[in-house]
Motif scaffolding. Structure first.
Motif, mmCIF file in Angstrom:
data_model
loop_
_atom_site.group_PDB
_atom_site.id
_atom_site.type_symbol
_atom_site.label_atom_id
_atom_site.label_comp_id
_atom_site.label_asym_id
_atom_site.label_seq_id
_atom_site.Cartn_x
_atom_site.Cartn_y
_atom_site.Cartn_z
ATOM 1 N N ASP A 118 0.852 -1.185 0.000
ATOM 2 C CA ASP A 118 0.000 0.000 0.000
ATOM 3 C C ASP A 118 0.893 1.242 0.000
ATOM 4 O O ASP A 118 2.121 1.145 -0.125
ATOM 5 N N VAL A 119 0.293 2.409 0.160
ATOM 6 C CA VAL A 119 1.064 3.653 0.048
ATOM 7 C C VAL A 119 2.085 3.805 1.170
ATOM 8 O O VAL A 119 3.051 4.560 1.038
ATOM 9 N N THR A 120 1.900 3.104 2.306
ATOM 10 C CA THR A 120 2.854 3.187 3.418
ATOM 11 C C THR A 120 3.987 2.192 3.266
ATOM 12 O O THR A 120 4.923 2.192 4.056
ATOM 13 N N GLY A 121 3.884 1.293 2.271
ATOM 14 C CA GLY A 121 4.887 0.251 2.112
ATOM 15 C C GLY A 121 4.502 -1.043 2.792
ATOM 16 O O GLY A 121 5.230 -2.032 2.707
ATOM 17 N N ALA A 122 3.349 -1.060 3.471
ATOM 18 C CA ALA A 122 2.900 -2.271 4.153
ATOM 19 C C ALA A 122 2.379 -3.288 3.137
ATOM 20 O O ALA A 122 1.771 -2.925 2.124
ATOM 21 N N ILE A 123 2.609 -4.569 3.409
ATOM 22 C CA ILE A 123 2.158 -5.631 2.509
ATOM 23 C C ILE A 123 0.981 -6.411 3.078
ATOM 24 O O ILE A 123 0.264 -7.085 2.337
ATOM 25 N N GLU A 124 0.773 -6.338 4.395
ATOM 26 C CA GLU A 124 -0.274 -7.125 5.033
ATOM 27 C C GLU A 124 -1.661 -6.718 4.522
ATOM 28 O O GLU A 124 -1.992 -5.536 4.482
ATOM 29 N N GLY A 125 -2.454 -7.708 4.141
ATOM 30 C CA GLY A 125 -3.803 -7.446 3.651
ATOM 31 C C GLY A 125 -3.878 -7.142 2.165
ATOM 32 O O GLY A 125 -4.981 -7.064 1.612
ATOM 33 N N GLN A 126 -2.737 -6.985 1.502
ATOM 34 C CA GLN A 126 -2.743 -6.718 0.064
ATOM 35 C C GLN A 126 -2.995 -8.013 -0.712
ATOM 36 O O GLN A 126 -2.621 -9.105 -0.270
ATOM 37 N N LEU A 127 -3.643 -7.893 -1.865
ATOM 38 C CA LEU A 127 -3.951 -9.066 -2.683
ATOM 39 C C LEU A 127 -2.766 -9.420 -3.574
ATOM 40 O O LEU A 127 -2.226 -8.558 -4.268
ATOM 41 N N VAL A 128 -2.361 -10.680 -3.543
ATOM 42 C CA VAL A 128 -1.298 -11.123 -4.441
ATOM 43 C C VAL A 128 -1.915 -11.510 -5.784
ATOM 44 O O VAL A 128 -3.123 -11.770 -5.888
ATOM 45 N N CYS A 129 -1.091 -11.559 -6.792
ATOM 46 C CA CYS A 129 -1.564 -11.849 -8.150
ATOM 47 C C CYS A 129 -2.243 -13.213 -8.223
ATOM 48 O O CYS A 129 -1.789 -14.186 -7.608
ATOM 49 N N ARG A 130 -3.339 -13.293 -8.983
ATOM 50 C CA ARG A 130 -4.058 -14.557 -9.151
ATOM 51 C C ARG A 130 -3.194 -15.600 -9.853
ATOM 52 O O ARG A 130 -3.459 -16.799 -9.746
ATOM 53 N N GLN A 135 3.274 -19.962 -15.139
ATOM 54 C CA GLN A 135 2.304 -18.877 -15.287
ATOM 55 C C GLN A 135 3.056 -17.579 -15.544
ATOM 56 O O GLN A 135 4.258 -17.467 -15.267
ATOM 57 N N ALA A 136 2.341 -16.599 -16.077
ATOM 58 C CA ALA A 136 2.929 -15.283 -16.322
ATOM 59 C C ALA A 136 2.113 -14.237 -15.566
ATOM 60 O O ALA A 136 0.884 -14.225 -15.630
ATOM 61 N N SER A 137 2.807 -13.376 -14.828
ATOM 62 C CA SER A 137 2.154 -12.321 -14.049
ATOM 63 C C SER A 137 2.684 -10.968 -14.475
ATOM 64 O O SER A 137 3.901 -10.776 -14.567
ATOM 65 N N ARG A 138 1.758 -10.018 -14.707
ATOM 66 C CA ARG A 138 2.157 -8.660 -15.044
ATOM 67 C C ARG A 138 1.858 -7.677 -13.919
ATOM 68 O O ARG A 138 2.025 -6.466 -14.078
ATOM 69 N N CYS A 139 1.391 -8.190 -12.783
ATOM 70 C CA CYS A 139 1.115 -7.308 -11.639
ATOM 71 C C CYS A 139 2.401 -6.575 -11.259
ATOM 72 O O CYS A 139 3.492 -7.143 -11.375
ATOM 73 N N PRO A 140 2.264 -5.307 -10.854
ATOM 74 C CA PRO A 140 1.050 -4.594 -10.423
ATOM 75 C C PRO A 140 0.216 -3.953 -11.528
ATOM 76 O O PRO A 140 -0.617 -3.084 -11.234
ATOM 77 N N ASP A 141 0.425 -4.302 -12.776
ATOM 78 C CA ASP A 141 -0.425 -3.817 -13.858
ATOM 79 C C ASP A 141 -1.849 -4.303 -13.617
ATOM 80 O O ASP A 141 -2.101 -5.513 -13.577
ATOM 81 N N PRO A 142 -2.825 -3.402 -13.410
ATOM 82 C CA PRO A 142 -4.200 -3.823 -13.109
ATOM 83 C C PRO A 142 -4.785 -4.741 -14.167
ATOM 84 O O PRO A 142 -5.661 -5.562 -13.868
ATOM 85 N N ALA A 143 -4.321 -4.626 -15.415
ATOM 86 C CA ALA A 143 -4.868 -5.453 -16.489
ATOM 87 C C ALA A 143 -4.490 -6.925 -16.341
ATOM 88 O O ALA A 143 -5.072 -7.782 -16.997
ATOM 89 N N CYS A 144 -3.520 -7.220 -15.456
ATOM 90 C CA CYS A 144 -3.085 -8.606 -15.288
ATOM 91 C C CYS A 144 -4.205 -9.470 -14.723
ATOM 92 O O CYS A 144 -4.604 -10.455 -15.329
ATOM 93 N N CYS A 145 -4.713 -9.085 -13.551
ATOM 94 C CA CYS A 145 -5.740 -9.935 -12.933
ATOM 95 C C CYS A 145 -6.712 -9.154 -12.061
ATOM 96 O O CYS A 145 -7.644 -9.728 -11.512
ATOM 97 N N GLN A 146 -6.501 -7.847 -11.936
ATOM 98 C CA GLN A 146 -7.376 -7.062 -11.070
ATOM 99 C C GLN A 146 -8.633 -6.583 -11.790
ATOM 100 O O GLN A 146 -9.676 -6.369 -11.167
ATOM 101 N N LEU A 147 -8.552 -6.396 -13.100
ATOM 102 C CA LEU A 147 -9.711 -5.946 -13.875
ATOM 103 C C LEU A 147 -10.352 -7.124 -14.600
ATOM 104 O O LEU A 147 -9.648 -7.996 -15.121
ATOM 105 N N PRO A 148 -11.668 -7.200 -14.639
ATOM 106 C CA PRO A 148 -12.323 -8.296 -15.345
ATOM 107 C C PRO A 148 -12.131 -8.151 -16.850
ATOM 108 O O PRO A 148 -11.873 -7.040 -17.353
#
Length: 519
Positions: A353-365, A441-454
């Motif tokens: 997140d913006v503070t640099g914290a990782i807890e609670g963040q969603l990892v790539c599908r 598998q191939a992941s493009r995260c943090p690009d939203p088009a990878c798995c965050q957008l339908p």
């Protein structure tokens, strides 16, 4: 050089004499001898105004003046520099003066009360009591969720910078567990842990009525460590809980003064417990042999030392970089994709997140940590290569299910199904079992088009024609636990200790209470 004042240095900070204490001792001795400031000034050749500053802790006297004051008052210099208040009133005056010079009082914007001799003692008692209560409440409420997340992030980055390796704790753990009888070659037994506790003056007792808010309770007065009668499902084993309780003593922890200090202590006691359960010499010997055979596997490390899969994975992060030359990452991810705990010194792009914290963040599908939940057979480890913007990583994943979180409380963040991941950059996969997997598998995260957008076609079809009712995540509304030991109910703990205290002690205390009542 001009004499220093307390605006240059707070009294009692260890850089010199406690000026408030020194001043009050001088005033006490002066008034006890019936001397005015003018009279004392004549004896030592100093202006009364200077002596007033000294007595109020606002000026540090030169050594020559200190000697003259001691001679004039008929005491030694050491008597003036003693660190005890001469009487109760002086103790309260010092406490009030210190409180009114602090940041908390300044933030109140209130006028200061001069602790003069004309101030009645009951009023002085009440003012000091109020200031102490303000300080106590401020300490309890100090950890906002944002502050806690920042403190946790700082700890994670510190661990990353040192390869998650604490050599001083490793040395201490190996020495203590060796003295308790561990000779290497396998798991540390419950009896060995009990002997370690006994060597430090503690007896381990298992009870059925441990306070719900505490994982363990240590009776420092009677040398007892209370544990539950069974391990927390999917969480800490009894050996680990006992060792974590012991760690507070051997690491010389004091009551945490902030949430950041509380978190640091938790990291240290968890590390100590792991270093005892898989002692460095035996663990490194085992891992180095498996590396030579190119057959490293978390499950073998787990089974050899009798650890949970998560504990074995975390212990591997302690040793792999320092002793095997392998950078790696560790993830604990819920079945909703939320990252519960993570560590990486190999460049894996963890979501933040913006503070640099990782807890609670969603990892790539697409990551193995989430792909593993789609498997029918979850009894064995799942292996996968993942191409990311930072390079290709190989991962080994084991899934599990639990109904409680790591503190033993039901539901909430971390409950339910989860996955434990240990992974390395592609170049280091050659040392691990499962490197021959064909899953990729191939992941493009943090690009939203990878798995965050339908997919665009689904969004066009359903965006305006759907209305889901969201499941409420109650933990986002819960206040951060308060207190020196966050979340612990002191009333329950103290009542528990009283219940389990040795009868001889209970009888002695009851006798003392009866004597006091009769007196």
């Amino acid at each position: 050089m001009a004499p220093r004042t307390t605006t240059d240095r707070p009294a009692g900070d260890g850089a010199g004499p406690d000026l408030l204490m020194l001043g009050r001792r001088i005033r006490h001795l002066r008034t006890a001898r019936g001397l005015t400031l003018d009279a004392l000034g004549e004896r030592v050749g100093s202006a009364p105004s200077l002596l007033s500053l000294v007595e109020n802790g606002r000026r540090e006297p030169r050594l020559s003046l200190l000697r003259d004051l001691a001679d004039a008052l008929g005491v030694r210099v050491g008597d003036l520099l003693a660190d005890e208040a001469p009487d109760r009133r002086a103790e309260l005056e010092i406490a009030l003066e210190r409180a009114q010079r602090g940041r908390l009082f300044a933030e109140l914007g209130l006028p200061a009360v001069k602790p003069s001799q004309r101030l009645p003692l009951p009023v002085l008692e009440q003012l000091v009591g109020l200031h102490r209560e303000i300080a106590r409440r401020a300490e309890e409420a100090i950890a906002t969720p944002e502050e806690a997340r920042r403190a946790n992030t700082e700890l994670r980055l510190e661990r990353q910078a040192r390869g998650n390796y604490y050599g001083e704790i490793e040395d201490l753990a190996e020495d203590l567990i060796g003295r308790a009888g561990y000779a290497g070659g396998g798991a540390v037994t419950h009896r060995t842990v009990a002997r370690l506790a006994e060597s430090l003056g503690f007896t381990i007792l298992h009870v059925t009525d441990l306070p719900r808010s505490a994982r363990t309770v240590t009776d420092l007065r009677n040398g007892r460590i209370y544990l539950p009668q069974a391990s927390i499902p999917g969480g800490h084993g009894l050996r680990s809980l006992a060792l974590q309780a012991i760690a507070h003593r051997v690491l010389e922890h004091e009551r945490p003064r902030s949430y950041a200090e509380f978190l640091r202590q938790r990291v240290e006691i968890t590390y100590f417990a792991a270093a005892c359960l898989a002692p460095r010499s035996a663990a490194v010997t085992f891992l180095q042999a498996r590396k030579r055979e190119k057959d490293l596997a978390v499950e073998d490390f787990r089974d050899t030392f009798g650890l949970t899969h998560e504990a074995a994975a975390m212990r591997l992060t302690n040793l792999a970089t320092e002793h095997l030359g392998i950078p790696l990452h560790f993830l604990r991810v819920g079945d909703d994709g939320a990252l519960f705990r993570g560590y990486a010194n190999d460049g894996l792009p963890l979501p933040q997140d913006v503070t640099g914290a990782i807890e609670g963040q969603l990892v790539c599908r697409r990551w193995a940590a989430r792909e593993a939940f789609a498997r029918r057979d979850r009894a064995t480890e799942f292996y996968q290569y993942t191409d990311t913007p930072n390079g290709t990583y190989w991962d080994s994943v084991q899934t599990g299910t639990r109904g409680t979180d790591s503190a033993g409380t039901s539901a909430g963040f971390g409950a339910g199904a989860f996955s434990i991941t240990v992974g390395v950059p592609f170049a280091h996969a050659k040392w691990f079992r499962g490197r021959d997997t064909q899953v990729r598998q191939a992941s493009r995260c943090p690009d939203p088009a990878c798995c965050q957008l339908p997919p665009a076609s689904l969004a066009e079809r359903w965006a305006a024609g759907s209305w889901p009712s969201a499941r409420m995540h109650q933990q986002v509304l819960a206040a951060l636990p308060r207190g020196a030991f966050p979340g612990v109910d002191d009333t329950e703990v103290f009542a528990f200790l009283e219940r389990h205290a040795p009868r001889a002690e209970q009888g002695a205390e009851q006798g003392a209470e009866q004597g006091a009542e009769q007196g």
